[in-house]
Write a protein that holds these residues in place. Sequence first.
Motif, short mmCIF file in Angstrom:
data_model
loop_
_atom_site.label_atom_id
_atom_site.label_comp_id
_atom_site.label_asym_id
_atom_site.label_seq_id
_atom_site.Cartn_x
_atom_site.Cartn_y
_atom_site.Cartn_z
N MET A 1 0.98 -0.98 0.22
CA MET A 1 0.38 0.40 -0.33
C MET A 1 0.71 1.28 0.00
N ASN A 2 0.96 1.99 -0.75
CA ASN A 2 1.65 3.28 -0.67
C ASN A 2 0.84 4.53 -1.99
N MET A 3 0.98 5.53 -1.39
CA MET A 3 0.60 6.71 -2.44
C MET A 3 1.06 7.76 -1.54
N ALA A 73 -1.04 1.57 7.87
CA ALA A 73 0.97 2.29 7.66
C ALA A 73 1.25 1.47 6.50
N TYR A 74 0.47 1.47 5.14
CA TYR A 74 1.24 0.90 4.45
C TYR A 74 1.01 2.32 3.48
N ALA A 75 1.73 2.94 3.22
CA ALA A 75 1.97 4.40 2.09
C ALA A 75 2.22 3.22 0.98
N PRO A 76 1.35 3.64 0.01
CA PRO A 76 0.25 4.88 -0.18
C PRO A 76 -1.31 4.24 -0.55
N VAL A 77 -1.57 2.96 -0.11
CA VAL A 77 -2.55 2.49 -0.18
C VAL A 77 -3.56 2.92 0.71
N VAL A 87 -4.90 7.89 5.38
CA VAL A 87 -5.57 8.54 3.82
C VAL A 87 -5.04 7.27 2.52
N GLY A 88 -5.17 7.54 1.49
CA GLY A 88 -4.58 6.27 0.70
C GLY A 88 -5.95 6.39 -0.82
N PHE A 89 -4.67 5.95 -1.73
CA PHE A 89 -5.45 4.77 -2.53
C PHE A 89 -7.35 3.98 -1.84
N THR A 281 -14.66 7.11 -12.18
CA THR A 281 -14.07 7.63 -10.60
C THR A 281 -12.52 6.38 -10.22
N TYR A 282 -13.08 5.49 -10.47
CA TYR A 282 -12.06 4.72 -9.86
C TYR A 282 -10.51 5.26 -10.82
N LYS A 283 -10.71 5.38 -11.94
CA LYS A 283 -9.56 6.15 -12.10
C LYS A 283 -8.99 7.65 -11.82
N GLN A 284 -9.99 8.12 -11.97
CA GLN A 284 -9.79 9.40 -10.89
C GLN A 284 -8.93 9.10 -10.00
N ILE A 285 -9.19 8.08 -9.20
CA ILE A 285 -8.48 7.81 -7.68
C ILE A 285 -7.35 7.25 -7.83
#
Length: 306
Positions: A1-3, A73-77, A87-89, A281-285
């Motif tokens: 997870m990251n972003m 704790a898994y940036a950016p997800v 926050v995150g994807f 919406t999914y693509k925008q995110i």
Amino acid sequence: MNMRTGLFTSATALAVAGTLVLTGCGSSTSDTNSGAASPGTSGKAVGADPSLAALVPADVKSSGKLIIATDAAYAPVEFKDDKGVIVGFDIDLVVAIAAKLGLKADVQNTDFTSIIPGLASKKYQLGMSSFTDTKEREATVDMVTYFSAGTSIAVKKGNPDKIDPNDLCGKKVAVQTGTVQADEIKDKRNPDCARAGKSTIPNDGDKFTLQTDVTSALVAGRDQAMLADSPVIDYAVKQSGQLEKIGSTYDTAPYGVVVAKGSDLTRAVQAAVQALMDDGTYKQILDKWGVAAGALDKSEVNAAKS
């Protein structure tokens, strides 16, 4: 997870390590983040779809919210920004899922390994925390696919220990507890090392509860490499400035939203994810967080290949 959102930079290894820890500080279930607001894709809120809202089980509909567990704790997800907001994807996406279903998202921060048991006990209704969809997980929960990621390897910049991504035998490798990467070391890499007559990875990997601590251990030089999901490695490399990725991403598989096995909510969540894919919406995110390379065009239920 990251972003992105809340970018962190530092000049020294100690500063970077401290910053990465703060990104996901704590994993108490008291840390929550209401997802009532727009996911922030382009400033346009996601509206409810009556046909999808009709799929929501009566008990969930009456509460007006979805209680979602994540390990922030898994940036950016999924992670905490510099103000402590989750926050995150994944978070943007699950807020949008809830909105499509006419609900608000109540995102709660907890340890990764407690999420699936929390679904079984009905403490949470969804798990949204970069869960790779596997046959093993599908035996106990439903998985609604929404993203494609693989495993990557990071080392200190310049690869001072000359780590070979295809041969980690005898190296100190950091991983997050309960992840597919931890299983990979125990079930595949170390048995392969033993068969080859080589030293195994000590302790089946240096395991940490938080991914932020995994990254910090590598930045500080306590470990020589780390294994994590590809978007997490990419983000850590970019943010720290002191790490680099080695080798290619491998074992690519879908992430899944985790739902209690056989729940009527599974169909509603899958339909909401597909609607978000179809309406843009999914693509925008994904574009917002820079992870469009992992986009899927179809959401499925329990689609693991292994």
